[in-house]
Design a protein around this motif. Structure first.
Motif, mmCIF file in Angstrom:
data_model
loop_
_atom_site.group_PDB
_atom_site.id
_atom_site.type_symbol
_atom_site.label_atom_id
_atom_site.label_comp_id
_atom_site.label_asym_id
_atom_site.label_seq_id
_atom_site.Cartn_x
_atom_site.Cartn_y
_atom_site.Cartn_z
ATOM 1 N N SER A 167 7.910 -15.685 2.928
ATOM 2 C CA SER A 167 7.999 -14.233 2.795
ATOM 3 C C SER A 167 6.615 -13.624 2.609
ATOM 4 C CB SER A 167 8.899 -13.888 1.616
ATOM 5 O OG SER A 167 8.912 -12.506 1.402
ATOM 6 N N PHE A 209 4.859 -13.839 5.916
ATOM 7 C CA PHE A 209 5.454 -12.902 6.868
ATOM 8 C C PHE A 209 4.906 -11.499 6.637
ATOM 9 C CE2 PHE A 209 8.785 -9.849 8.017
ATOM 10 C CZ PHE A 209 8.916 -10.138 9.361
ATOM 11 N N ASP A 210 4.807 -11.100 5.366
ATOM 12 C CA ASP A 210 4.247 -9.784 5.049
ATOM 13 C C ASP A 210 2.797 -9.671 5.497
ATOM 14 O OD1 ASP A 210 6.635 -8.994 3.953
ATOM 15 O OD2 ASP A 210 6.037 -9.398 1.877
ATOM 16 N N LYS A 211 2.021 -10.733 5.326
ATOM 17 C CA LYS A 211 0.624 -10.720 5.774
ATOM 18 C C LYS A 211 0.539 -10.550 7.286
ATOM 19 C CE LYS A 211 -2.413 -13.339 2.864
ATOM 20 N NZ LYS A 211 -3.096 -14.608 2.704
ATOM 21 N N LYS A 235 2.803 -9.271 9.244
ATOM 22 C CA LYS A 235 3.275 -7.922 9.581
ATOM 23 C C LYS A 235 2.167 -6.894 9.370
ATOM 24 C CE LYS A 235 6.807 -4.628 8.359
ATOM 25 N NZ LYS A 235 7.510 -4.138 7.217
ATOM 26 N N ARG A 236 1.472 -6.977 8.228
ATOM 27 C CA ARG A 236 0.387 -6.037 7.952
ATOM 28 C C ARG A 236 -0.771 -6.208 8.926
ATOM 29 N NH1 ARG A 236 -0.665 -7.146 1.938
ATOM 30 N NH2 ARG A 236 0.829 -8.768 2.328
ATOM 31 N N SER A 237 -0.953 -7.403 9.436
ATOM 32 C CA SER A 237 -2.064 -7.627 10.356
ATOM 33 C C SER A 237 -1.804 -7.003 11.731
ATOM 34 C CB SER A 237 -2.348 -9.120 10.512
ATOM 35 O OG SER A 237 -1.332 -9.759 11.249
ATOM 36 N N LYS A 238 -0.566 -6.591 11.989
ATOM 37 C CA LYS A 238 -0.222 -5.963 13.275
ATOM 38 C C LYS A 238 -0.046 -4.449 13.190
ATOM 39 C CE LYS A 238 0.405 -10.028 15.278
ATOM 40 N NZ LYS A 238 -0.826 -10.699 15.529
ATOM 41 N N ASP A 239 -0.146 -3.873 12.009
ATOM 42 C CA ASP A 239 0.076 -2.436 11.830
ATOM 43 C C ASP A 239 -0.934 -1.569 12.581
ATOM 44 O OD1 ASP A 239 2.288 -2.824 10.276
ATOM 45 O OD2 ASP A 239 1.272 -2.482 8.362
ATOM 46 N N THR A 271 -5.620 0.595 8.514
ATOM 47 C CA THR A 271 -4.817 -0.518 9.028
ATOM 48 C C THR A 271 -5.691 -1.589 9.670
ATOM 49 O OG1 THR A 271 -4.407 0.682 11.096
ATOM 50 C CG2 THR A 271 -2.726 0.842 9.363
#
Length: 115
Positions: free
Chosen positions: A34, A37-39, A41-45, A93
């Motif tokens: 988890s 996954f958050d890392k 996700k943030r790397s694609k913002d 971002t």
């Protein structure tokens, strides 16, 4: 390790299957995955922030604002302010993407630390 097989089908057998085995509980694995996954996700913002910025930039450059509810100058000012805000968001971002790079090696390292 070489084994001779005399039955004629296998002359020599070599085994090179040394491997690390990680044993971890499901809840620890869920927490680690988890977090990663958050890392990721943030790397694609930054992609959506760039799309927003480019859309507003094209609008400001090409649009001819008309007198609808507000004056044309007010519309242009609104879009310029939105453009500046989206540029600041893009920088934010992009810096998060640089900080939140993740890899399979990082996940394995975190798994090894939990064992």
């Amino acid at each position: 390790m070489a084994l001779d097989k005399n039955n004629g089908t296998i002359k020599k057998y070599f085994s090179n299957t040394k491997s690390n085995v990680l044993e971890i509980t499901e809840d620890k694995l869920r927490n680690i995955l988890s977090m990663h996954f958050d890392k990721i996700k943030r790397s694609k913002d930054w992609i959506s922030a760039l799309a927003l910025f480019l859309s507003l930039l094209v609008t400001v450059i090409t649009a001819t604002f008309k007198n609808f509810i507000f004056s044309p100058d007010t519309w242009k000012a609104i879009f310029v302010i939105l453009l500046i805000g989206s540029f600041i968001y893009l920088i934010y971002t992009a810096s998060n993407a640089a900080k939140n790079k993740d890899s399979i090696e990082n996940i394995i390292k975190d798994l090894e630390e939990q064992v």
